[in-house]
Design an enzyme around this catalytic site. Structure first.
Site, short mmCIF file in Angstrom:
data_model
loop_
_atom_site.label_atom_id
_atom_site.label_comp_id
_atom_site.label_asym_id
_atom_site.label_seq_id
_atom_site.Cartn_x
_atom_site.Cartn_y
_atom_site.Cartn_z
N ASN A 96 0.84 -1.22 0.00
CA ASN A 96 0.00 0.00 0.00
C ASN A 96 0.87 1.25 0.00
OD1 ASN A 96 0.75 -0.71 2.67
ND2 ASN A 96 -0.94 0.44 3.55
N HIS A 238 -2.18 -10.22 11.00
CA HIS A 238 -2.67 -9.62 12.25
C HIS A 238 -4.07 -10.05 12.70
CE1 HIS A 238 -4.60 -7.11 9.29
NE2 HIS A 238 -3.55 -6.35 9.06
N ASP A 311 3.80 -5.65 11.91
CA ASP A 311 2.95 -4.67 11.21
C ASP A 311 3.51 -3.26 11.43
OD1 ASP A 311 1.06 -3.51 9.64
OD2 ASP A 311 -0.66 -4.10 10.84
N HIS A 315 3.77 6.44 10.68
CA HIS A 315 3.06 7.65 10.26
C HIS A 315 3.70 8.82 10.99
CE1 HIS A 315 -0.17 5.37 8.36
NE2 HIS A 315 -0.25 4.62 9.45
O1 DOR Z 1 -3.03 -0.23 11.10
C1 DOR Z 1 -2.80 -0.42 9.91
N1 DOR Z 1 -1.86 0.31 9.26
N2 DOR Z 1 -3.49 -1.35 9.24
C2 DOR Z 1 -3.39 -1.48 7.91
O2 DOR Z 1 -4.01 -2.34 7.36
C3 DOR Z 1 -2.56 -0.55 7.12
C4 DOR Z 1 -1.46 -0.04 7.94
C5 DOR Z 1 -0.73 1.11 7.30
O3 DOR Z 1 -0.31 0.98 6.14
O4 DOR Z 1 -0.52 2.12 7.94
ZN ZN Z 2 -0.01 -3.86 7.73
ZN ZN Z 3 -3.41 -4.99 7.50
#
Ligand code: DOR
Ligand code: ZN
Ligand code: ZN
Length: 449
Positions: A96, A238, A311, A315
């Site tokens: 992503n 997750h 994960d 950000h």
């Molecule tokens: O908490 C998340 N952050 N879940 C996701 O599915 C995407 C991820 C992100 O790319 O920040």
């Molecule tokens: Zn993720």
């Molecule tokens: Zn995810």
């Protein structure tokens, strides 16, 4: 024969046991494990003083390294520095991105940029493209797996279209490509969010009311149904609920090619603590209550959870602290806390060191077909995570190598510190410092046809 390097006086995790040994390395590969007298001459010697624990290089199958259009959040250098500092020698990067990794071209570009910057090994996921022929091209370009975000429209497959998903799973199976699933149902999420927004609900807890456990359970059941008979290898990212986990565990009994992962966040934090930690701990799927957390620990202990993935989702602080809950970006950095948190739980008796090694190295290697990794043995790549198991320290998010320098674990007292990280025989991280240049890590090529 003079080899490149030898690690002396290691306490290494070999075949499920901690053994006193020395390890010789030639051209990035483990060439001999034995007593000091059995070691060949070496250009370089590192003495571990029979104190430091040498684990197989940890593999995090779930990270978001960002870079390219999202480099303001994280880039390959910072993200793989964080990996090295956290004891990870290989990470798998989610698609992503900006642009979304979903074609041979975007993948090729991303691999090219990464190769010059990475400090640990990096493999790449791709989102599904629109056509079967593109799926083939992406597999041939060397993606390690496909990713399907079921909670939002991301790639070229319509997440609301059962037939399109089934066709994509079949095409992935044909190419022997694993498909990793973000299991939250799009319709459930969209309906919940629309209702809450209309009712002007913007509290932290409203996020939980949108990302319900049913959203996960429905998505798990749906993809299990759609994948039946396709022969595809599925990996659930997750997992956060007992219901989701139970459905997966049941399906596993019938079909061998299903695995799942949990994040440290869903093990260490509960939704009851959301108010205390605030919007920093907003993530998708969200934190769950104590009952669900216990079910995850149980799954991890008895084996229905195969892997732990951080994960790592960096950000900016502004993005995390948006005033409206619906604008808060989900996810937190995880690479630099995962191993210390898990080793601390070993000390507390919640899981064994064997389970840490299997969930963070052996199983990810097996699931993703990384046949030269996951175990310390002659012939494997010399990737090691060297740990000071007795070191007690405080997590200090301000010192993260990641660009994201915040964490709900900031200030937590933990036990077990990664002190040296070795990638392909080279020490890349040593006592707090990255000591090599970008490009030391390798781009991991998927093994598809
Ligand atoms: O908490 C998340 N952050 N879940 C996701 O599915 C995407 C991820 C992100 O790319 O920040
Ligand atoms: Zn993720
Ligand atoms: Zn995810």
């Amino acid at each position: 024969m003079i080899v490149d390097s030898v690690f002396l006086n290691a306490k290494a995790y070999l075949k499920g046991q901690i053994s006193d040994c020395c390890i010789a390395i030639e051209e990035g590969i483990i060439c001999k494990i034995g007593k000091e007298t059995q070691m060949p001459k070496a250009d370089q010697k590192t003495d571990l003083h029979s104190r430091l624990l040498v684990l197989p290089g940890l593999i995090d199958e779930h990270v978001h390294l960002r870079d390219e259009g999202k480099a303001y959040k994280e880039d390959f250098t910072a993200g793989t520095s964080a990996a090295a500092a956290g004891g990870f020698t290989t990470v798998l990067d989610m698609p992503n991105n900006e642009p979304i990794t979903m074609s041979a071209q975007t993948l090729r570009n991303r691999m090219g940029i990464a190769q010059r910057r990475i400090l640990v090994n990096v493999g790449f996921y791709s989102e599904f493209p629109q056509t079967r022929s593109e799926i083939r091209e992406i597999a041939k370009q060397g993606a390690v797996a496909f990713k399907l975000f079921m909670g939002e429209q991301m790639g070229g497959v319509n997440v609301d279209d059962d037939t399109a998903i089934t066709e994509a799973l079949k095409a992935a199976a044909e190419m022997k490509m694993l498909v990793a699933i973000h299991a939250e149902d799009h319709t459930v999420l969209a309906t919940n969010v629309a209702k809450l927004k209309q009712a002007k609900k913007t509290a932290l807890t409203d996020y939980l009311r949108a990302h319900t456990k049913e959203a996960e359970h429905i998505a798990v059941e749906r993809i299990l149904k759609l994948s039946t008979g396709t022969g595809v290898q599925l990996h659930f990212c997750h997992i956060s609920t007992k219901e989701g986990l139970t459905a997966i565990a049941e399906a596993k009994k019938a079909q061998k090619t299903i695995t799942c992962e949990v994040t440290p966040n869903h093990l260490m934090l509960t939704s009851e603590e959301l108010q205390r930690y605030g919007s920093l701990t907003i993530m998708a799927p969200p934190l769950r209550d104590r009952f669900q957390v216990e079910a995850l620990w149980h799954g991890l202990n008895e084996g229905s959870i195969d892997a732990i993935g951080s994960d790592h989702a960096p950000h900016t602080l502004e993005e995390k602290q948006a005033t409206n809950i619906w604008d808060v970006k989900a996810g937190i950095p995880g690479l630099e806390v995962t191993l210390p948190l898990m080793l601390t739980m070993v000390r507390k008796g919640r899981l064994s060191l064997d389970q840490v090694v299997s969930r963070l190295a052996e199983n990810p290697a097996k699931i993703y077909g990384l046949t030269d990794k996951g175990h310390i043995k002659a012939g494997n790549t010399a990737d090691f995570t060297i740990v000071d198991y007795d070191c007690q320290f405080k997590i200090d998010a301000a010192k993260f190598k990641s660009k994201s320098k915040f964490s709900p674990y900031d200030g937590w007292e933990v036990n077990g510190k990664p002190v040296k990280t070795v990638v392909g025989g080279q020490v890349v991280y040593d006592e707090g410092e990255i000591i090599v240049r970008g490009g030391t890590g390798r781009v991991v090529q998927g093994s598809a046809l």
